[in-house]
Write a protein that holds these residues in place. Structure first.
Motif, PDB file in Angstrom:
ATOM      1  N   GLY A  17      -7.286  14.187   8.508  1.00 12.59           N
ATOM      2  CA  GLY A  17      -7.189  14.067   9.940  1.00 12.59           C
ATOM      3  C   GLY A  17      -7.627  12.784  10.741  1.00 12.59           C
ATOM      4  N   ALA A  18      -8.290  12.200   9.756  1.00  9.99           N
ATOM      5  CA  ALA A  18      -8.821  10.966  10.440  1.00  9.99           C
ATOM      6  C   ALA A  18      -8.008   9.675  10.111  1.00  9.99           C
ATOM      7  N   VAL A  19      -6.784   9.645   9.289  1.00  8.18           N
ATOM      8  CA  VAL A  19      -5.895   8.750   9.300  1.00  8.18           C
ATOM      9  C   VAL A  19      -5.113   8.438  10.558  1.00  8.18           C
ATOM     10  N   PHE A  20      -5.086   9.291  11.595  1.00  6.94           N
ATOM     11  CA  PHE A  20      -4.366   9.366  12.549  1.00  6.94           C
ATOM     12  C   PHE A  20      -4.872   8.365  13.692  1.00  6.94           C
ATOM     13  N   ALA A  21      -6.365   8.167  13.474  1.00 10.13           N
ATOM     14  CA  ALA A  21      -7.162   7.219  14.508  1.00 10.13           C
ATOM     15  C   ALA A  21      -6.912   6.015  14.080  1.00 10.13           C
ATOM     16  N   GLN A  22      -6.816   5.081  15.125  1.00  4.04           N
ATOM     17  CA  GLN A  22      -6.534   3.668  14.881  1.00  4.04           C
ATOM     18  C   GLN A  22      -7.682   3.150  14.174  1.00  4.04           C
ATOM     19  N   ILE A  23      -7.237   2.056  13.188  1.00  2.57           N
ATOM     20  CA  ILE A  23      -8.291   1.554  12.481  1.00  2.57           C
ATOM     21  C   ILE A  23      -9.419   0.675  13.228  1.00  2.57           C
ATOM     22  N   GLY A  24     -10.617   0.338  12.585  1.00  2.00           N
ATOM     23  CA  GLY A  24     -11.586  -0.619  13.053  1.00  2.00           C
ATOM     24  C   GLY A  24     -12.075  -1.287  12.146  1.00  2.00           C
ATOM     25  N   VAL A  25     -12.881  -2.325  12.635  1.00  2.00           N
ATOM     26  CA  VAL A  25     -13.729  -3.209  11.611  1.00  2.00           C
ATOM     27  C   VAL A  25     -14.870  -2.189  11.009  1.00  2.00           C
ATOM     28  N   GLY A  26     -14.778  -2.572   9.583  1.00  2.00           N
ATOM     29  CA  GLY A  26     -15.597  -1.714   8.957  1.00  2.00           C
ATOM     30  C   GLY A  26     -15.048  -0.456   8.256  1.00  2.00           C
ATOM     31  N   ASP A  27     -13.820  -0.176   8.600  1.00  2.66           N
ATOM     32  CA  ASP A  27     -13.196   1.045   8.007  1.00  2.66           C
ATOM     33  C   ASP A  27     -12.628   0.666   6.546  1.00  2.66           C
ATOM     34  N   ALA A  28     -12.718   1.535   5.746  1.00  2.49           N
ATOM     35  CA  ALA A  28     -11.991   1.322   4.164  1.00  2.49           C
ATOM     36  C   ALA A  28     -10.612   1.745   4.063  1.00  2.49           C
ATOM     37  N   LEU A  29      -9.641   0.505   3.873  1.00  5.86           N
ATOM     38  CA  LEU A  29      -8.343   0.775   3.720  1.00  5.86           C
ATOM     39  C   LEU A  29      -8.085   0.650   2.053  1.00  5.86           C
ATOM     40  N   GLY A  30      -8.866   0.223   1.403  1.00  3.59           N
ATOM     41  CA  GLY A  30      -8.341  -0.123   0.079  1.00  3.59           C
ATOM     42  C   GLY A  30      -8.242  -1.577  -0.478  1.00  3.59           C
ATOM     43  N   ALA A  31      -8.438  -1.624  -1.660  1.00  2.00           N
ATOM     44  CA  ALA A  31      -8.672  -3.164  -2.240  1.00  2.00           C
ATOM     45  C   ALA A  31      -7.418  -3.758  -2.807  1.00  2.00           C
ATOM     46  N   SER A  32      -6.358  -2.979  -2.732  1.00  3.58           N
ATOM     47  CA  SER A  32      -4.959  -3.689  -3.268  1.00  3.58           C
ATOM     48  C   SER A  32      -3.987  -3.656  -2.247  1.00  3.58           C
ATOM     49  N   GLU A  33      -3.185  -4.250  -2.187  1.00  6.49           N
ATOM     50  CA  GLU A  33      -2.071  -4.591  -1.074  1.00  6.49           C
ATOM     51  C   GLU A  33      -1.402  -3.165  -1.198  1.00  6.49           C
ATOM     52  N   ALA A  34      -1.163  -2.489  -1.876  1.00  5.83           N
ATOM     53  CA  ALA A  34      -0.403  -1.228  -2.023  1.00  5.83           C
ATOM     54  C   ALA A  34      -1.260  -0.218  -1.236  1.00  5.83           C
ATOM     55  N   ASP A  35      -2.728  -0.174  -1.549  1.00  3.74           N
ATOM     56  CA  ASP A  35      -3.408   0.720  -0.686  1.00  3.74           C
ATOM     57  C   ASP A  35      -3.480   0.386   0.678  1.00  3.74           C
ATOM     58  N   VAL A  36      -3.740  -0.918   1.086  1.00  8.62           N
ATOM     59  CA  VAL A  36      -3.778  -1.450   2.506  1.00  8.62           C
ATOM     60  C   VAL A  36      -2.340  -1.075   3.163  1.00  8.62           C
ATOM     61  N   ARG A  37      -1.204  -1.301   2.755  1.00  8.97           N
ATOM     62  CA  ARG A  37       0.171  -1.170   3.016  1.00  8.97           C
ATOM     63  C   ARG A  37       0.131   0.537   3.391  1.00  8.97           C
ATOM     64  N   ALA A  38      -0.216   1.338   2.428  1.00  3.20           N
ATOM     65  CA  ALA A  38      -0.143   2.825   2.546  1.00  3.20           C
ATOM     66  C   ALA A  38      -1.007   3.316   3.658  1.00  3.20           C
ATOM     67  N   ALA A  39      -2.293   2.702   3.869  1.00  4.78           N
ATOM     68  CA  ALA A  39      -3.134   3.310   4.943  1.00  4.78           C
ATOM     69  C   ALA A  39      -2.658   2.957   5.919  1.00  4.78           C
ATOM     70  N   LEU A  40      -2.271   1.541   6.364  1.00  4.65           N
ATOM     71  CA  LEU A  40      -1.764   1.212   7.681  1.00  4.65           C
ATOM     72  C   LEU A  40      -0.323   1.882   8.256  1.00  4.65           C
ATOM     73  N   LYS A  41       0.540   2.155   7.210  1.00  5.67           N
ATOM     74  CA  LYS A  41       1.626   2.976   7.445  1.00  5.67           C
ATOM     75  C   LYS A  41       1.532   4.107   7.766  1.00  5.67           C
ATOM     76  N   ALA A  42       0.392   5.144   7.037  1.00  5.23           N
ATOM     77  CA  ALA A  42      -0.032   6.370   7.581  1.00  5.23           C
ATOM     78  C   ALA A  42      -0.358   6.322   8.906  1.00  5.23           C
ATOM     79  N   GLN A  43      -0.931   5.187   9.455  1.00  4.04           N
ATOM     80  CA  GLN A  43      -1.697   5.297  10.714  1.00  4.04           C
ATOM     81  C   GLN A  43      -0.584   4.786  11.705  1.00  4.04           C
ATOM     82  N   GLY A  44       0.636   4.651  11.483  1.00  2.00           N
ATOM     83  CA  GLY A  44       1.802   4.234  12.393  1.00  2.00           C
ATOM     84  C   GLY A  44       2.058   2.650  12.471  1.00  2.00           C
TER      85      GLY A  44
END
Length: 93
Positions: A17-44
């Motif tokens: 449920g938290a993935v729909f909130a906008q990201i902020g400084v200090g949030d963990a998205l992942g340490a790989s490009e694929a993880d970051v892409r997936a986390a950002l895409k999931a949040q729109g």
């Protein structure tokens, strides 16, 4: 043992449920490009460019008609900086 199963189940229900909130400084998205892409895409976010530079994953993305530059630590996966691109800066004469 059942006690731990319930905690794990509850954590699994809360986190998605938290993935729909906008990201902020200090949030963990992942340490790989694929993880970051997936986390950002999931949040729109729509990703336009990704670069790995100086130990940071630098992402240019848009969301709700606004452009962002997002810097994530490639070591920890933590968001270090989020910058809203102001398109007016590029129109200076």
């Amino acid at each position: 043992m059942m006690k731990y199963g319930k905690v794990t189940l509850l954590a699994g229900l809360i986190v998605p449920g938290a993935v729909f909130a906008q990201i902020g400084v200090g949030d963990a998205l992942g340490a790989s490009e694929a993880d970051v892409r997936a986390a950002l895409k999931a949040q729109g976010y729509v990703i336009t460019e990704v670069e790995l530079e100086d130990g940071e994953i630098e992402v240019e993305a848009t969301r709700d008609g606004k452009a962002y530059e997002i810097e994530v630590s490639a070591e920890t996966g933590i968001v270090l900086e989020i910058e809203l691109d102001d398109e007016d800066d590029s129109n200076d004469s």
